[in-house]
Design a protein around this motif. Structure first.
Motif, short mmCIF file in Angstrom:
data_model
loop_
_atom_site.label_atom_id
_atom_site.label_comp_id
_atom_site.label_asym_id
_atom_site.label_seq_id
_atom_site.Cartn_x
_atom_site.Cartn_y
_atom_site.Cartn_z
N GLU B 55 0.55 -1.37 0.03
CA GLU B 55 -0.18 0.24 0.32
C GLU B 55 0.76 1.84 -0.22
O GLU B 55 0.59 2.40 -0.32
CB GLU B 55 -1.14 0.00 1.26
N LEU B 56 2.22 1.45 0.73
CA LEU B 56 2.78 2.60 0.58
C LEU B 56 3.76 2.37 -0.29
O LEU B 56 3.69 3.38 -0.79
CB LEU B 56 3.62 2.40 2.45
N LYS B 57 3.99 1.24 -1.07
CA LYS B 57 4.78 1.41 -2.15
C LYS B 57 3.34 1.90 -2.77
O LYS B 57 4.53 2.38 -4.42
CB LYS B 57 4.90 0.18 -2.51
N SER B 58 2.58 1.72 -3.49
CA SER B 58 1.93 2.33 -4.12
C SER B 58 1.00 4.12 -4.48
O SER B 58 1.23 4.83 -5.35
CB SER B 58 -0.31 2.00 -4.52
N ARG B 59 1.90 4.37 -2.66
CA ARG B 59 1.98 5.86 -2.84
C ARG B 59 3.22 6.83 -3.27
O ARG B 59 3.87 7.95 -1.97
CB ARG B 59 1.33 6.04 -1.13
N GLY B 60 4.38 5.58 -2.97
CA GLY B 60 5.49 6.42 -3.74
C GLY B 60 6.51 6.28 -2.47
O GLY B 60 7.81 6.62 -2.33
N LYS B 61 5.92 5.40 -1.28
CA LYS B 61 7.24 4.93 -0.13
C LYS B 61 7.84 3.49 -0.11
O LYS B 61 7.14 2.60 -0.66
CB LYS B 61 6.07 5.35 0.99
#
Lengths: 215, 215
Positions: B55-61
Motif C-alpha cells: 500500500e505504501l509502495k503504491s503511494r511512492g514510499k
C-alpha cells in the motif's frame, strides 16, 4: 525480562527458587496439588479454569485459583463465578508472578479444604518461564489464533512445561493455522510433552486435561 | 519486567531514553519516519507489515523493518517476502526490544533509500511499554481473539501508544468478543487515541492505517 546483571539475576532466581520450594512443601503439607497455567493473553487460561472446575468437582475434587494479572480483576471475576475460592494477584508492572506473590496469596487460602490450586500467570509467553512458583506441573496454553509459529518463537516455554494445550482448534482453518506444525515444533523442543487439543469455549478436551492432572 | 531496584531501574530507563533520542535524530537526519508495532503474539503485527508495505509502495514510499523476537526468524522470513530490507533482532531471553538493539539494527540499513521503518517488537503486552526506541509513533495491535478484556488488563500500553489497531474483527462474534467494550476501554485510558478496526488477513483497514501514518 531485563538481563542487566548476570550475578544479580542468578541471585533473584536463587531466591525465587527457594521460595518456590517452600510453596511446594506448603502444598504437600496440605495434600494439595498445584498447577501453573502459562500462555499468552487470550490463549484460554481462564477458560480452562472455568471449564475444568465443574469437571473436577464431578470427580470429588475441590479447586481454588490464583489469578495473576498486571492490572485489574477481569480474570478473577470470571473465576469466582465458578464458585471456587480465588485470590487476585496484580503484579503492577511485572510481566510474571513470582514465588513470593504466590506465597502471599496462599496465606489467604484455607488449603485444608482444597484439593487442587491453579496458578494462572500473567498472559505472556516470555517472562514467566524463569520463575518457578512451587507447582507440581506447568501447563502452557496456546491457541491457533496466535499463529502456528508461536511454539518456534518460544522454545524456553515448551522446554519448561510438562503439558501443552492447543486451544481454539475449531478456529485453525479460519486463521490459517497449521496445528500439525505446532505439534511437530513442540515435539522437537520437548519430546516428552503431553499435548492436548481443545476447544475450551465448548469444553472439548477438558476431560482429557482432568485425566492428565489427576494421573 | 523485574523491578528489583528503583534506582537502578531509573538508570536503565534513562540510558535507554538517551539512546532512543539518538535513534530519533538518526531517523530525522535521513528523513525517515519510524513506527513501533506493539502487541501480543498473533495479534497481527507482521500481517500489518505484509499488507501495508505494498500500500505504501503504491503511494511512492519505500519501507524497511526490524523484526524483534525472542528466538528464531519466523517474522523476519515473512517480512522479507514483501521485498523490503529487514533486520532480524533476537533478544535471547528479553521480552522487549531496547533502543540499543534498534540502533544496532539501523547500522545494517541504508536509510538514505528508505522512507519508513517499522519496528516490530517482541510479542507481549507488558514489557515493551517502558522502552522507547526512537519511533515517531507507537502503534498497538490487539485482536478480538485476545478477549475483550485485553485493553483493561493493560492500561499502560494504551496510555503509551498513539494508534490502536483492533484486528480480526471478522472473528469477534465467533470468539464472543465485544469490540465496543474494547473501544470504550481505550477511550477511558487514552481519549486522544486513533482507533482503526481491521481484518488484516484480507487487508481491510490497511488504507486507513497508511493514511494515519502518512498524515
Amino acid at each position: 525480562m531485563h538481563h542487566v546483571d548476570v550475578h544479580m539475576e542468578a541471585e533473584i532466581y536463587g531466591a525465587n527458587n527457594r521460595l518456590a520450594e517452600h510453596n511446594a512443601e506448603h502444598f504437600k503439607a496440605h495434600n494439595v496439588r498445584a498447577f501453573d497455567l502459562l500462555g499468552a493473553i487470550g490463549s484460554g487460561k481462564t477458560s480452562l479454569i472455568e471449564k475444568i472446575v465443574p469437571e473436577l468437582k464431578s470427580r470429588g475434587k475441590v479447586s481454588a485459583a490464583i489469578a495473576g494479572d498486571v492490572y485489574g480483576d477481569d480474570d478473577f471475576q470470571r473465576i469466582i463465578k465458578t464458585g471456587i475460592i480465588a485470590f487476585n494477584a496484580n503484579t503492577g508492572k511485572e510481566c510474571h508472578l513470582d514465588a513470593h506473590l504466590v506465597h502471599h496469596a496462599l496465606d489467604h487460602m484455607d488449603l485444608d479444604n482444597v484439593d487442587i490450586v491453579f496458578i494462572e500467570n500473567v498472559g505472556n509467553m516470555v517472562c514467566p518461564t524463569d520463575f518457578k512458583l512451587g507447582a507440581e506441573k506447568r501447563i502452557v496454553v496456546i491457541s491457533t489464533t496466535e499463529g502456528d509459529d508461536v511454539v518456534n518463537k518460544h522454545p524456553m516455554m515448551f522446554r519448561d512445561c510438562q503439558i501443552a494445550i492447543i486451544n481454539k482448534v475449531d478456529l485453525a482453518e479460519a486463521v490459517g493455522c497449521n496445528v500439525e506444525r505446532m505439534i511437530q515444533d513442540i515435539k522437537r523442543y520437548n519430546p516428552e510433552m503431553l499435548i492436548i487439543k481443545t476447544n475450551l469455549k465448548k469444553g472439548e478436551g477438558v476431560k482429557e486435561i482432568a485425566d492428565a492432572l489427576l494421573a
